[in-house]
Write an enzyme that holds these catalytic residues in place. Structure first.
Site, mmCIF file in Angstrom:
data_model
loop_
_atom_site.group_PDB
_atom_site.id
_atom_site.type_symbol
_atom_site.label_atom_id
_atom_site.label_comp_id
_atom_site.label_asym_id
_atom_site.label_seq_id
_atom_site.Cartn_x
_atom_site.Cartn_y
_atom_site.Cartn_z
ATOM 1 C CG HIS A 277 -2.294 0.420 0.910
ATOM 2 N ND1 HIS A 277 -3.296 -0.035 -0.121
ATOM 3 C CD2 HIS A 277 -2.928 1.555 1.321
ATOM 4 C CE1 HIS A 277 -4.146 0.842 -0.292
ATOM 5 N NE2 HIS A 277 -4.380 1.740 0.629
ATOM 6 N NE ARG A 280 -5.749 3.374 -2.850
ATOM 7 C CZ ARG A 280 -6.500 3.637 -3.593
ATOM 8 N NH1 ARG A 280 -6.076 3.177 -4.997
ATOM 9 N NH2 ARG A 280 -7.604 4.104 -3.489
ATOM 10 C CG HIS A 303 -10.540 7.707 -1.753
ATOM 11 N ND1 HIS A 303 -9.701 8.604 -1.431
ATOM 12 C CD2 HIS A 303 -10.026 6.458 -1.517
ATOM 13 C CE1 HIS A 303 -8.651 7.856 -1.182
ATOM 14 N NE2 HIS A 303 -8.862 6.596 -1.120
ATOM 15 C CE1 TYR A 312 -2.083 9.755 0.579
ATOM 16 C CE2 TYR A 312 -4.403 9.711 -0.123
ATOM 17 C CZ TYR A 312 -3.073 8.978 0.274
ATOM 18 O OH TYR A 312 -3.105 7.641 0.521
#
Length: 335
Positions: A277, A280, A303, A312
């Protein structure tokens, strides 16, 4: 039901729902009228359920979970796994009768699980699963009472900073991946870094998903298909790779263990629980640091909620830059 003479006529004394049901008394001038009304009530009780006392619901919590799975859960991607978790929860709580299940019972179960080392995140997920069982069975008409977990609050989880790889670390990792005996691992990782794909999404890519400068991800965690543009170079690499080592329609075979091995050799320290992960997170972090749009990132990552993507946002060069000019100290210095 009884009819008896009283001073004012004939009294009907009825309890149509049985001993625990509603009692009705009414007096009529004649016995014939009393008998007619009694017969009317006997017929009416079949049409008006509230006159009859509610039947006891002896179903256990596991029975309700079976109903949920039959009518809803079986259609979920992780339905079988979720049912196993729910039944294990039932067993740990003594499988109480569903109509006697209380928030205190779950709170006690939750406390014991956390004392055994289970994380608050896991407990929140289990609580959400069981709450959903009641919500869905209520919606479908298979549960007539309230959801006992509605008012029980989940744990508040402190957000952790998401780690990502710097450019130098990416180079180090790719160097180790290129050395791997696994022919697929390096290109799978590059797909993740270039598109923000989850490892499983990249590893299971098929020929039909790569065309015209796009990769279309269909078997996704959110069950929502998304298309992500890629460079001509990456598309050419994928087609060449398939021609040499492809497996039928698939570009790759399993490469997860090879990635873990290369990560160890690269001596990169990751946050607890991260492995593939990290790719990503690295894509998303660099996307924002390089000036990407948060709404575009939401679509690329797939999402459902922008809240997930906002983790982010602070990496954007423009994030909250107004604070430099709009704070009161800056105004004083330029006053």
């Amino acid at each position: 039901m009884t009819i008896k003479p009283v001073k004012t006529g004939w009294q009907v004394n009825v309890q149509p729902g049985g001993r625990s049901g509603k009692r009705i008394k009414k007096t009529f001038p004649t016995k014939a009228e009393a008998i007619a009304w009694e017969r009317h009530i006997q017929a009416k009780v079949q049409e008006v359920p509230e006159w009859a006392p509610p039947k006891k619901d002896a179903r256990r919590l596991s029975d309700l979970i079976d109903v949920w799975h039959q009518h809803h859960g079986s259609g979920l991607k992780d339905g079988a796994g979720r049912k196993r978790i729910l039944l294990a929860m039932c067993e740990a709580m003594g499988n109480p009768r569903a109509d006697q299940f209380t928030p205190d019972q779950f709170a006690e179960y939750r406390m014991k699980r956390m004392e055994a080392g289970i994380t608050a995140n896991t407990m929140n997920r289990e609580q959400a699963y069981l709450r959903a069982v009641f919500n869905e069975t209520i919606r479908l008409g298979h549960w007539k009472k309230e959801n006992p977990l509605t008012k029980l609050r989940a744990f508040k989880i402190q957000e952790k900073e998401l780690s990502y790889l710097e450019q130098g670390q990416i180079v180090t990792l790719l160097t180790q991946l290129d050395k791997s005996r696994n022919a697929h691992v390096s290109l799978v990782a590059k797909v993740c870094l270039a598109t923000g794909a989850r490892w499983g999404e990249a590893e299971s890519l098929r020929l039909t998903q790569v065309r015209n400068g796009l990769i279309q991800f269909v078997q996704t965690k959110s069950s929502k298909a998304r298309a992500v543009p890629i460079t001509d170079e990456l598309e050419k690499s994928l087609k060449t790779h398939h021609g040499i080592t492809g497996d039928g329609e698939r570009f790759f075979t399993t490469a997860y263990s090879a990635f873990r091995e290369a990560l160890t050799k690269a001596k990169l320290k990751l946050s607890v629980g991260q492995l593939t992960h990290i790719l990503r997170h690295t894509f998303a972090s660099h996307f924002m640091m390089n000036g990407g749009n948060i709404l575009a990132l939401q679509k690329v990552l797939g999402h459902h909620s922008l809240t997930m993507t906002m983790r982010y946002a602070h990496l954007s060069p423009e994030h909250l830059q107004e604070t430099r000019q709009l704070n009161p100290l800056a105004r004083l210095n330029h006053g």
